[in-house]
Structures are given as C-alpha cells and as structure tokens.
Design a protein around this motif. Structure first.
Motif, mmCIF file in Angstrom:
data_model
loop_
_atom_site.group_PDB
_atom_site.id
_atom_site.type_symbol
_atom_site.label_atom_id
_atom_site.label_comp_id
_atom_site.label_asym_id
_atom_site.label_seq_id
_atom_site.Cartn_x
_atom_site.Cartn_y
_atom_site.Cartn_z
ATOM 1 N N TYR A 59 -71.419 -42.549 9.804
ATOM 2 C CA TYR A 59 -70.627 -41.311 10.008
ATOM 3 C C TYR A 59 -70.584 -41.064 8.234
ATOM 4 O O TYR A 59 -70.310 -39.693 8.488
ATOM 5 C CB TYR A 59 -69.552 -41.795 10.293
ATOM 6 C CG TYR A 59 -68.698 -41.457 11.895
ATOM 7 C CD1 TYR A 59 -68.886 -40.894 12.469
ATOM 8 C CD2 TYR A 59 -69.042 -43.167 12.322
ATOM 9 C CE1 TYR A 59 -68.683 -40.875 14.247
ATOM 10 C CE2 TYR A 59 -69.034 -43.012 14.252
ATOM 11 C CZ TYR A 59 -68.933 -42.085 14.148
ATOM 12 O OH TYR A 59 -68.906 -42.609 16.001
ATOM 13 N N ILE A 60 -70.474 -41.507 7.770
ATOM 14 C CA ILE A 60 -70.181 -40.810 6.193
ATOM 15 C C ILE A 60 -71.923 -40.527 5.741
ATOM 16 O O ILE A 60 -71.824 -39.305 5.556
ATOM 17 C CB ILE A 60 -69.913 -42.625 4.922
ATOM 18 C CG1 ILE A 60 -68.961 -43.327 5.264
ATOM 19 C CG2 ILE A 60 -69.580 -41.590 3.211
ATOM 20 C CD1 ILE A 60 -67.853 -42.467 4.828
ATOM 21 N N ILE A 61 -72.982 -41.247 6.105
ATOM 22 C CA ILE A 61 -74.249 -40.437 5.896
ATOM 23 C C ILE A 61 -74.076 -38.987 6.523
ATOM 24 O O ILE A 61 -74.600 -38.277 5.871
ATOM 25 C CB ILE A 61 -75.319 -41.507 6.187
ATOM 26 C CG1 ILE A 61 -74.963 -43.081 5.809
ATOM 27 C CG2 ILE A 61 -76.563 -40.880 6.072
ATOM 28 C CD1 ILE A 61 -76.436 -43.883 6.345
ATOM 29 N N GLY A 62 -74.199 -39.252 7.845
ATOM 30 C CA GLY A 62 -73.982 -37.299 8.446
ATOM 31 C C GLY A 62 -72.703 -36.636 8.147
ATOM 32 O O GLY A 62 -73.531 -35.659 7.425
ATOM 33 N N VAL A 63 -71.887 -36.903 7.423
ATOM 34 C CA VAL A 63 -71.689 -35.839 7.036
ATOM 35 C C VAL A 63 -71.963 -35.574 5.446
ATOM 36 O O VAL A 63 -71.868 -34.018 5.038
ATOM 37 C CB VAL A 63 -69.629 -36.456 6.825
ATOM 38 C CG1 VAL A 63 -68.611 -35.661 5.796
ATOM 39 C CG2 VAL A 63 -69.198 -36.905 8.337
ATOM 40 N N VAL A 64 -71.990 -36.745 4.338
ATOM 41 C CA VAL A 64 -72.951 -35.932 3.196
ATOM 42 C C VAL A 64 -73.934 -35.247 3.899
ATOM 43 O O VAL A 64 -74.068 -34.358 3.242
ATOM 44 C CB VAL A 64 -73.765 -36.759 2.746
ATOM 45 C CG1 VAL A 64 -74.672 -37.221 1.629
ATOM 46 C CG2 VAL A 64 -72.200 -37.984 1.770
ATOM 47 N N LYS A 111 -76.536 -30.004 4.618
ATOM 48 C CA LYS A 111 -77.046 -28.578 5.371
ATOM 49 C C LYS A 111 -76.675 -26.725 4.541
ATOM 50 O O LYS A 111 -77.241 -26.034 4.694
ATOM 51 C CB LYS A 111 -77.853 -29.212 6.628
ATOM 52 C CG LYS A 111 -79.092 -29.825 6.829
ATOM 53 C CD LYS A 111 -78.348 -30.191 8.450
ATOM 54 C CE LYS A 111 -79.701 -31.889 8.032
ATOM 55 N NZ LYS A 111 -79.293 -31.763 9.538
ATOM 56 N N LYS A 112 -75.617 -26.857 4.826
ATOM 57 C CA LYS A 112 -74.495 -26.427 4.594
ATOM 58 C C LYS A 112 -74.406 -25.424 2.966
ATOM 59 O O LYS A 112 -73.601 -24.613 2.958
ATOM 60 C CB LYS A 112 -72.901 -26.675 4.909
ATOM 61 C CG LYS A 112 -72.629 -27.010 6.122
ATOM 62 C CD LYS A 112 -72.909 -25.615 7.588
ATOM 63 C CE LYS A 112 -72.979 -26.085 8.694
ATOM 64 N NZ LYS A 112 -72.560 -24.997 10.052
ATOM 65 N N GLY A 113 -75.332 -26.165 2.389
ATOM 66 C CA GLY A 113 -74.918 -26.315 1.123
ATOM 67 C C GLY A 113 -74.217 -26.518 0.035
ATOM 68 O O GLY A 113 -74.078 -26.117 -1.105
ATOM 69 N N LEU A 114 -73.424 -27.430 0.347
ATOM 70 C CA LEU A 114 -72.745 -28.345 -0.760
ATOM 71 C C LEU A 114 -73.812 -28.987 -1.398
ATOM 72 O O LEU A 114 -74.754 -30.162 -0.547
ATOM 73 C CB LEU A 114 -71.736 -28.986 -0.249
ATOM 74 C CG LEU A 114 -70.586 -29.955 -0.720
ATOM 75 C CD1 LEU A 114 -69.452 -28.648 -1.725
ATOM 76 C CD2 LEU A 114 -69.568 -30.855 -0.406
ATOM 77 N N VAL A 154 -70.104 -29.534 10.301
ATOM 78 C CA VAL A 154 -69.923 -30.146 10.039
ATOM 79 C C VAL A 154 -70.069 -31.604 10.146
ATOM 80 O O VAL A 154 -70.550 -32.319 10.370
ATOM 81 C CB VAL A 154 -69.772 -30.356 7.999
ATOM 82 C CG1 VAL A 154 -70.122 -32.113 7.787
ATOM 83 C CG2 VAL A 154 -70.402 -29.273 6.864
ATOM 84 N N GLY A 155 -68.479 -31.601 10.920
ATOM 85 C CA GLY A 155 -68.235 -33.114 11.510
ATOM 86 C C GLY A 155 -69.112 -33.182 13.306
ATOM 87 O O GLY A 155 -68.966 -34.268 13.083
#
Length: 387
Positions: free
Chosen positions: A89-94, A99-102, A151-152
């Motif tokens: 889940y941590i990897i997924g959020v990162v 991908k959203k530009g963060l 993102v979630g």
C-alpha cells in the motif's frame, strides 16, 4: 489514537518527524452496490483513523514501520513494483502520487491506526489517503483532495488488485464533522447533507464472518445488472446504466428479463430512490424516516440483491422489535461484515449487551460492536502544533 506512541517510535528509529498526517475510516449510511451502476452513495468519515509520522530522509529509499504489527520494511523510490503485505500500500501510494506529478523522494514513516480490520470501515482507504495527504504536504505538492482520493483508488486497482469504486477514498478525504456525502458515482460530483443525530448513536455490529463467495458473487451481480441494461437499451438507446432506467421503464421489460436479473436491477433503482428519500429525511431532521429507509435498504439487499447472509439478517431482525432502534441494515458488499444501526443514546449499552447475547445464544458466534461518530477527513499538521 495515541499519537505520542507513533512519534516516540519515529524518534527511536529515524529521528524527528516533520509532520503528522491522518485519515479516517468510513461508514455508508445507505446506498450499496449502486456505485458500479453509476448511482449514488451516502458515506461519512468516522472517528477511527490511520495516523502517520513522516520526514524526508535525504536518500532514495523509503523506510516504513507499521507500529500495530511491529514490522519494518523498505524499498527504493526507483523500484515501485507490487509486493506482498502491507508495504504494498505504501509503494502504491508513492507510485500513483508520482503519476499525478508529485515529486516524491526518500522519506521515513511510522504509522498506526484504530480502524478495525475486516469490519467494512475501509482501513485501506484510510491508509492510502492519510499517506497521500502526508506526502503531498511533505513534498510541497499541489494535489487536490480529489486527486488524493484518486491516488488511493488507483493504488487499490494497480497494486492491491482490488477494482474498487471511489466511495471509500472520497469519504476518507472529504469527510466533515456531522456531515454525510451524497456522491454521484457517475460524475463524481458531491453534496454534503447534515446528519444531526443528537440523542442517538451509530452502532456497528460486526458479524465476524466473511464468506469466500463474496468476490465471485460480486462479479455475478455486476454481470446481471449489465444484462438488464442491455435488454432495455435495445429500445431506449440512450440508456447506459441502471442510473438511466426508471422502475416504469424496467417494468416494460419484466417478461423479457430473467426473474433474478429483474430483482437485481429493480433493487438498484429502488436503492437510489431510497437514498434520495434518506437525504430529504436528514434535511428535515426526520430520524424515524431515515430509519425506515435503512430497513428498506436491508430488505432489498437481502431479498432482491441476494448479498446478505444468515448472520447479517439475524442481527437486523433482532432490532425490529426494539423501540430504541430507529433503523438497521447490512453495510458494505455483503456476505459478512457489519450492520449499521441508529440507536437512542441512552440505550446503546443495553443494545450492545442484548445483541451480543442473542448472537452468541442463537448462532454460537461472537459479535463485536463499535460506536462511531461522524468526523473529519484526511489532514496533516506540524508536529509542533501537537506538542
């Protein structure tokens, strides 16, 4: 939540955290299995949450510690492929934040929560949205609340392999105290409605059962709804989902539809009607009327949509002769999980005792109960503010 314990563990492992972020679990007042039919849902954030202590670490590595499990894990920012366990889940959020530009760099995180696992309060969305808003603050990003919710959801889809709707993450991100969110699952437009339940409490009764058929039956229900839409669309070409079909339109095709398909489709249409009626009741502060819609929802889910189970039905039936219960229904996908109950405040302890005893006596099973309060959505704050 004991934030002090999270901060203390962070200091022990990594040094001084820069900020605290948090995001809540959720309940859904009414509106089940309407999301993938482009209908409406009515979730709310609750006072059970996931909490994170974070700081940049100046490396290309993420170091994470799950305090509730007393487990550590790490990964490189350059290696964001799915893994087994909670670190996924941590990897997924990162990954989805990038991908959203963060511009996420190396960071340290310690987290813990009091959202019960497996009880249908969406601990996973709380984890995703709490970390998402924390990273957006830590790395001075410009992601909107909606983007953090997305993102979630994308983390669930692409890393956890769960093709969920947006409801859980939306509620966790946009929640407000004493407000429920009427979310249009087609347009993702939303509106707040006041839930003033002074003198009453929301109590969740957890069956503590899960049935293995849930995922396969979910796919079957989705296919049945699509089959019903396909029949109606032959005549009404502008129809794309059950959202576009009235009961009158559906009844025109009743003889052409398999009886089970008709029931599935009529339930979804009726549930959207019930949800709108529930919102009207809340605007009028008519809690008795809200309770009627909740019972109607359960009856439809059990008898027409076929996603309840003996344990859920038993718990709802036990409430019908209790004058201190205004409404009750199963909550979530079905085949287990919780019922949600609107109970007069002075009778909450009596309710929990009676329900626990009946469940044990009649079904020889243990029931857990949670009293929840409608709370705030995801947010971050400096550690200094908390000290």
């Amino acid at each position: 939540m004991q934030i002090d314990n999270i901060v203390k563990k962070f200091e022990e492992l990594y040094g001084t955290p820069s900020l605290i972020s948090r995001a809540p679990g959720r309940v859904n007042i009414i509106g089940e299995h309407t999301d993938y039919n482009e209908g409406f849902v009515l979730p709310a954030a609750i006072d059970k949450e996931m909490v994170f202590a974070l700081a940049k670490n100046g490396t290309a590595q993420v170091r994470a510690y799950a305090l509730d499990l007393n487990e550590a894990s790490d990964f490189l920012i350059s290696e964001l492929s799915p893994k087994e366990g909670w670190i996924n889940y941590i990897i997924g959020v990162v990954a989805e934040s990038q991908k959203k530009g963060l511009a996420v760099e190396g960071f340290d995180v310690v987290f813990a929560g009091d959202v019960p696992l497996g009880a249908g309060m969406s601990s996973s969305a709380a984890l995703e949205c709490g970390l998402g808003i924390g990273l957006n603050t830590l790395f001075e990003g410009s992601l909107t609340q909606k983007e953090i919710a997305l993102v979630g959801q994308a983390s669930e889809h692409n890393f956890a392999g769960v093709k969920c709707g947006i409801m859980d993450q939306f509620a966790s991100t946009f929640g407000k105290i004493n407000q429920v969110i009427q979310l249009d699952c087609r347009s993702q437009e939303f509106e707040y409605f006041p839930l003033n339940i002074q003198g009453h409490k929301l109590v969740l009764c957890n069956t503590n059962v899960t049935h293995s058929l849930a995922s396969s039956e979910y796919n079957t229900r989705r296919a049945q709804c699509e089959a019903g839409v396909a029949v109606v669309k032959k005549v009404y070409s502008d129809v794309n989902s059950l959202r576009d079909i009235s009961l009158e339109m559906l009844n025109e095709f009743k003889d052409e539809l398999d009886a089970e398909v008709y029931d599935r489709c009529s339930y979804v249409i009726e549930e959207n009607i019930r949800l709108k009626a529930a919102c009207d009741c809340m605007l009028k502060n008519d809690l008795d009327g809200l309770g009627v819609q909740m019972y109607g929802s359960h009856d439809g889910l059990s008898k027409k949509y076929g996603v309840s189970c003996d344990e859920l039905d038993f718990l709802v039936e036990q409430t019908r002769d209790k004058d201190y219960v205004l409404g009750a229904r199963m909550m979530g996908g079905g085949f287990g999980g919780c019922t949600i109950n609107l109970v007069k405040e002075e009778a909450v302890d009596q309710f929990i005792d009676e329900m626990t005893e009946a469940y044990q006596s009649k079904l020889s099973k243990k029931m857990d109960a949670y009293v929840v309060v409608i709370g705030e959505g995801a947010r971050s704050e400096s550690v200094e503010i908390l000290s």
